[in-house]
Design a protein around this motif. Structure first.
Motif, PDB file in Angstrom:
ATOM      1  N   PHE A  40       5.838   7.056  13.695  1.00  0.00           N
ATOM      2  CA  PHE A  40       5.431   8.386  13.241  1.00  0.00           C
ATOM      3  C   PHE A  40       6.498   9.129  12.450  1.00  0.00           C
ATOM      4  N   TYR A  41       7.532   8.427  11.995  1.00  0.00           N
ATOM      5  CA  TYR A  41       8.522   9.122  11.163  1.00  0.00           C
ATOM      6  C   TYR A  41       8.006   9.171   9.735  1.00  0.00           C
ATOM      7  N   ARG A  42       7.901  10.381   9.197  1.00  0.00           N
ATOM      8  CA  ARG A  42       7.467  10.516   7.810  1.00  0.00           C
ATOM      9  C   ARG A  42       8.400  11.471   7.102  1.00  0.00           C
ATOM     10  N   VAL A  43       8.621  11.214   5.808  1.00  0.00           N
ATOM     11  CA  VAL A  43       9.466  12.116   5.027  1.00  0.00           C
ATOM     12  C   VAL A  43       8.685  13.398   4.768  1.00  0.00           C
ATOM     13  N   ASP A  44       7.444  13.234   4.378  1.00  0.00           N
ATOM     14  CA  ASP A  44       6.612  14.391   4.064  1.00  0.00           C
ATOM     15  C   ASP A  44       5.261  14.188   4.776  1.00  0.00           C
ATOM     16  N   ARG A  48       1.936  14.821   2.801  1.00  0.00           N
ATOM     17  CA  ARG A  48       1.681  13.833   1.752  1.00  0.00           C
ATOM     18  C   ARG A  48       1.196  12.512   2.356  1.00  0.00           C
ATOM     19  N   SER A  49       1.857  12.127   3.488  1.00  0.00           N
ATOM     20  CA  SER A  49       1.481  10.876   4.132  1.00  0.00           C
ATOM     21  C   SER A  49       0.035  10.949   4.616  1.00  0.00           C
ATOM     22  N   ARG A  50      -0.320  12.085   5.279  1.00  0.00           N
ATOM     23  CA  ARG A  50      -1.692  12.221   5.807  1.00  0.00           C
ATOM     24  C   ARG A  50      -2.705  12.224   4.686  1.00  0.00           C
ATOM     25  N   GLU A  66       8.837  -3.478  -5.110  1.00  0.00           N
ATOM     26  CA  GLU A  66       9.634  -2.426  -5.747  1.00  0.00           C
ATOM     27  C   GLU A  66       8.709  -1.495  -6.518  1.00  0.00           C
ATOM     28  N   ASP A  67       8.934  -0.187  -6.368  1.00  0.00           N
ATOM     29  CA  ASP A  67       8.098   0.750  -7.123  1.00  0.00           C
ATOM     30  C   ASP A  67       8.957   1.747  -7.874  1.00  0.00           C
ATOM     31  N   THR A  68       8.352   2.376  -8.882  1.00  0.00           N
ATOM     32  CA  THR A  68       9.075   3.413  -9.626  1.00  0.00           C
ATOM     33  C   THR A  68       8.535   4.779  -9.184  1.00  0.00           C
ATOM     34  N   GLY A 119      10.324   7.804  -4.400  1.00  0.00           N
ATOM     35  CA  GLY A 119      11.612   7.489  -3.774  1.00  0.00           C
ATOM     36  C   GLY A 119      11.832   8.231  -2.455  1.00  0.00           C
ATOM     37  N   ILE A 120      12.959   7.919  -1.821  1.00  0.00           N
ATOM     38  CA  ILE A 120      13.250   8.480  -0.492  1.00  0.00           C
ATOM     39  C   ILE A 120      14.726   8.907  -0.469  1.00  0.00           C
ATOM     40  N   ALA A 121      15.009  10.102   0.051  1.00  0.00           N
ATOM     41  CA  ALA A 121      16.410  10.554   0.145  1.00  0.00           C
ATOM     42  C   ALA A 121      17.142   9.705   1.187  1.00  0.00           C
ATOM     43  N   PHE A 143       0.837  -1.201   0.000  1.00  0.00           N
ATOM     44  CA  PHE A 143       0.000   0.000   0.000  1.00  0.00           C
ATOM     45  C   PHE A 143       0.877   1.259   0.000  1.00  0.00           C
ATOM     46  N   ASN A 144       2.024   1.204   0.667  1.00  0.00           N
ATOM     47  CA  ASN A 144       2.952   2.346   0.608  1.00  0.00           C
ATOM     48  C   ASN A 144       3.437   2.567  -0.822  1.00  0.00           C
ATOM     49  N   ALA A 145       3.726   1.446  -1.517  1.00  0.00           N
ATOM     50  CA  ALA A 145       4.206   1.560  -2.896  1.00  0.00           C
ATOM     51  C   ALA A 145       3.152   2.280  -3.743  1.00  0.00           C
ATOM     52  N   VAL A 146       1.874   1.984  -3.482  1.00  0.00           N
ATOM     53  CA  VAL A 146       0.794   2.657  -4.225  1.00  0.00           C
ATOM     54  C   VAL A 146       0.730   4.132  -3.802  1.00  0.00           C
ATOM     55  N   ARG A 147       0.767   4.330  -2.474  1.00  0.00           N
ATOM     56  CA  ARG A 147       0.599   5.677  -1.921  1.00  0.00           C
ATOM     57  C   ARG A 147       1.690   6.636  -2.378  1.00  0.00           C
ATOM     58  N   TYR A 148       2.925   6.126  -2.468  1.00  0.00           N
ATOM     59  CA  TYR A 148       4.050   7.017  -2.785  1.00  0.00           C
ATOM     60  C   TYR A 148       4.527   6.854  -4.227  1.00  0.00           C
ATOM     61  N   SER A 149       3.571   6.518  -5.124  1.00  0.00           N
ATOM     62  CA  SER A 149       3.906   6.462  -6.546  1.00  0.00           C
ATOM     63  C   SER A 149       2.963   7.397  -7.287  1.00  0.00           C
ATOM     64  N   GLY A 174      -3.683   8.990   3.560  1.00  0.00           N
ATOM     65  CA  GLY A 174      -4.271   8.111   4.574  1.00  0.00           C
ATOM     66  C   GLY A 174      -3.232   7.377   5.403  1.00  0.00           C
ATOM     67  N   GLY A 175      -1.981   7.863   5.380  1.00  0.00           N
ATOM     68  CA  GLY A 175      -0.913   7.187   6.144  1.00  0.00           C
ATOM     69  C   GLY A 175      -0.956   7.548   7.616  1.00  0.00           C
ATOM     70  N   SER A 176      -0.516   6.627   8.463  1.00  0.00           N
ATOM     71  CA  SER A 176      -0.522   6.873   9.904  1.00  0.00           C
ATOM     72  C   SER A 176       0.888   7.118  10.430  1.00  0.00           C
ATOM     73  N   GLY A 177       1.894   6.767   9.662  1.00  0.00           N
ATOM     74  CA  GLY A 177       3.278   6.893  10.137  1.00  0.00           C
ATOM     75  C   GLY A 177       3.692   5.697  10.971  1.00  0.00           C
ATOM     76  N   LEU A 178       2.825   4.692  11.070  1.00  0.00           N
ATOM     77  CA  LEU A 178       3.150   3.515  11.891  1.00  0.00           C
ATOM     78  C   LEU A 178       3.454   2.282  11.038  1.00  0.00           C
ATOM     79  N   GLY A 179       3.164   2.374   9.736  1.00  0.00           N
ATOM     80  CA  GLY A 179       3.259   1.201   8.868  1.00  0.00           C
ATOM     81  C   GLY A 179       4.618   0.510   8.911  1.00  0.00           C
ATOM     82  N   LEU A 180       5.689   1.268   8.696  1.00  0.00           N
ATOM     83  CA  LEU A 180       7.007   0.625   8.634  1.00  0.00           C
ATOM     84  C   LEU A 180       7.491   0.182  10.014  1.00  0.00           C
ATOM     85  N   ALA A 181       6.993   0.825  11.083  1.00  0.00           N
ATOM     86  CA  ALA A 181       7.334   0.356  12.443  1.00  0.00           C
ATOM     87  C   ALA A 181       6.728  -1.036  12.639  1.00  0.00           C
TER      88      ALA A 181
HETATM   89  P1  ADP Z   1       2.939   6.280   6.462  1.00  0.00           P
HETATM   90  O1  ADP Z   1       1.690   5.812   7.106  1.00  0.00           O
HETATM   91  O2  ADP Z   1       3.208   7.738   6.614  1.00  0.00           O
HETATM   92  O3  ADP Z   1       3.073   5.794   5.066  1.00  0.00           O
HETATM   93  P2  ADP Z   1       5.061   4.403   7.091  1.00  0.00           P
HETATM   94  O4  ADP Z   1       5.687   4.054   8.389  1.00  0.00           O
HETATM   95  O5  ADP Z   1       4.405   3.322   6.314  1.00  0.00           O
HETATM   96  O6  ADP Z   1       4.088   5.599   7.370  1.00  0.00           O
HETATM   97  O7  ADP Z   1       6.197   5.045   6.174  1.00  0.00           O
HETATM   98  C1  ADP Z   1       7.026   6.051   6.704  1.00  0.00           C
HETATM   99  C2  ADP Z   1       7.433   7.026   5.628  1.00  0.00           C
HETATM  100  O8  ADP Z   1       8.303   6.376   4.688  1.00  0.00           O
HETATM  101  C3  ADP Z   1       6.282   7.553   4.785  1.00  0.00           C
HETATM  102  O9  ADP Z   1       5.681   8.660   5.398  1.00  0.00           O
HETATM  103  C4  ADP Z   1       6.967   7.912   3.474  1.00  0.00           C
HETATM  104  O10 ADP Z   1       7.509   9.206   3.563  1.00  0.00           O
HETATM  105  C5  ADP Z   1       8.102   6.902   3.396  1.00  0.00           C
HETATM  106  N1  ADP Z   1       7.808   5.774   2.491  1.00  0.00           N
HETATM  107  C6  ADP Z   1       7.363   4.540   2.848  1.00  0.00           C
HETATM  108  N2  ADP Z   1       7.229   3.737   1.771  1.00  0.00           N
HETATM  109  C7  ADP Z   1       7.598   4.475   0.698  1.00  0.00           C
HETATM  110  C8  ADP Z   1       7.695   4.211  -0.722  1.00  0.00           C
HETATM  111  N3  ADP Z   1       7.392   3.026  -1.240  1.00  0.00           N
HETATM  112  N4  ADP Z   1       8.135   5.218  -1.514  1.00  0.00           N
HETATM  113  C9  ADP Z   1       8.466   6.435  -1.001  1.00  0.00           C
HETATM  114  N5  ADP Z   1       8.387   6.734   0.318  1.00  0.00           N
HETATM  115  C10 ADP Z   1       7.971   5.785   1.152  1.00  0.00           C
END
Ligand code: ADP
Length: 359
Positions: free
Chosen positions: A290-294, A297-299, A272-274, A277-279, A244-250, A302-309
């Protein structure tokens, strides 16, 4: 006189090492004990000189320590409860020196461990207490939302907002509770055979719905014979967060590849997505809560910032590793690798009676 002087030095040295609060053990190249201070007996059950020449992994039977010593990573530490007193939590570091020797140092980190447990308990309790009132709100809002056509015109936008924010808050609480449950233990209680391919096909169907208006392209390369040992709901949660992150951030028209394959290092799942990307600077911190790059954009997505944790904890509990490679504006690759011992040669082995619960 020289002898007397040396004996005095030795006595001083022994007194000093006895005063050391940390357990310190000198190991030779094959990890057998050469010397240990008195804290080692108290904290790790290793006695000097009785245990000299015995392998440390035979004296301290903790699987986490065995894996750690085999991995040989000097920069890392491993934590586990003391084998002598399980109310004491230890952090162990290994510093190599000389010709293959190393110094194993165990520090009492019970205080830090207690604070972390308190923090996790607090989050779990708050989430739990908030769930009941929120469920009541949600129920009433759902009814009101269903009958929104009968509501006065000027109330309708507020009703829409209240309803969608309530669902969002509910999702957030559920994720916090899931994270607390995952954090409360490092390993899984029961292992089931799970087909990675079947699970990913199911997640792909859901992701396609999510990606409908973005016209994204999905490529699947799934070896459906790969079965790992684990928890289905946890793996479902981890993989779906990645997909779902791959969809959200593409962006529109981007491609998402879902792969699972096995090799001599174990079984691997790749998403893998095109996308955007992430710096590099952000990558080590992505799995923090709750760590988010942007943030916006995450909100908005519909992102919570907890997915990757959640992904990180599920991965740890399966003895697996998570690796992240990404390039801004080019895309990202998330890989979960299961070690060979978590790959199931014969699913019948895992569940008594040979029930093949697949997918
Ligand atoms: P969120 O609910 O904000 O997506 P996650 O913990 O899942 O929280 O992800 C943390 C942050 O990592 C996201 O806010 C986003 O900035 C970055 N991120 C995660 N997956 C991707 C991805 N596939 N492409 C680009 N950025 C990503």
């Amino acid at each position: 006189r020289r002898k007397r002087k040396l004996t005095a030095y030795l006595k001083q040295f022994q007194l000093a090492t006895r005063a050391l609060p940390d357990a310190t053990i000198v190991l030779d190249a094959d990890l057998s004990v050469t010397w240990a201070n008195s804290a080692s007996a108290r904290m790790l059950g290793v006695n000097w000189p009785d245990d000299v020449n015995r392998r440390v992994t035979n004296l301290i039977r903790v699987p986490a320590l065995k894996n750690f010593l085999e991995a040989h990573d000097a920069a890392d530490t491993v934590e586990f409860p003391s084998p002598v007193d399980d109310t004491v939590h230890l952090s162990v570091r290994l510093s190599p020196y000389g010709q293959g020797q190393s110094l194993l140092v165990a520090r009492d980190v019970s205080q830090i461990h207690r604070v972390n447990t308190l923090k996790s308990d607090f989050v779990a309790n708050v989430s739990h207490e908030l769930r009941t009132p929120l469920t009541v709100f949600r129920g009433f809002l759902e009814n009101l939302h269903e009958d929104r056509d009968q509501a006065p015109e000027r109330w309708r936008p507020a009703l829409e907002q209240m309803y969608s924010q309530c669902i969002r808050m509910h999702g957030l609480l559920e994720e916090l509770l899931l994270l607390s449950r995952l954090e409360s233990s490092d390993s899984l209680e029961a292992l089931h055979p799970i087909s990675l391919g079947t699970l990913l096909i199911e997640i792909h169907e859901e992701a396609e719905q999510l990606a409908l208006d973005k016209q994204m392209v999905f490529n699947l390369s799934l070896d459906e014979d790969i079965v790992v040992k684990g928890s289905r709901p946890e793996l479902y949660s981890a993989f779906s967060n990645l997909v779902f992150n791959a969809v959200r951030y593409s962006r529109e028209g981007d491609t998402i590849d879902l792969r699972c394959y096995a090799d001599d290092k174990g079984a691997h799942v790749e998403v893998e997505d095109t996308g955007i990307g992430i710096a590099k600077v952000h990558i080590p911190r992505l799995t923090e809560r709750f760590y988010r790059v942007d943030k916006s954009r995450s909100r908005a997505g519909g992102g919570s910032g907890l997915g990757l944790a959640i992904v990180k904890h599920v991965t740890l509990r399966h003895g697996a590793t998570l690796s992240i490679e990404s390039e801004p504006n080019t895309g990202s690759l998330f890989r979960i690798s299961f070690p060979p011992e978590m790959v199931c040669e014969d699913p019948a082995e895992v569940e008594p009676g040979g029930l093949r619960e697949v997918g």
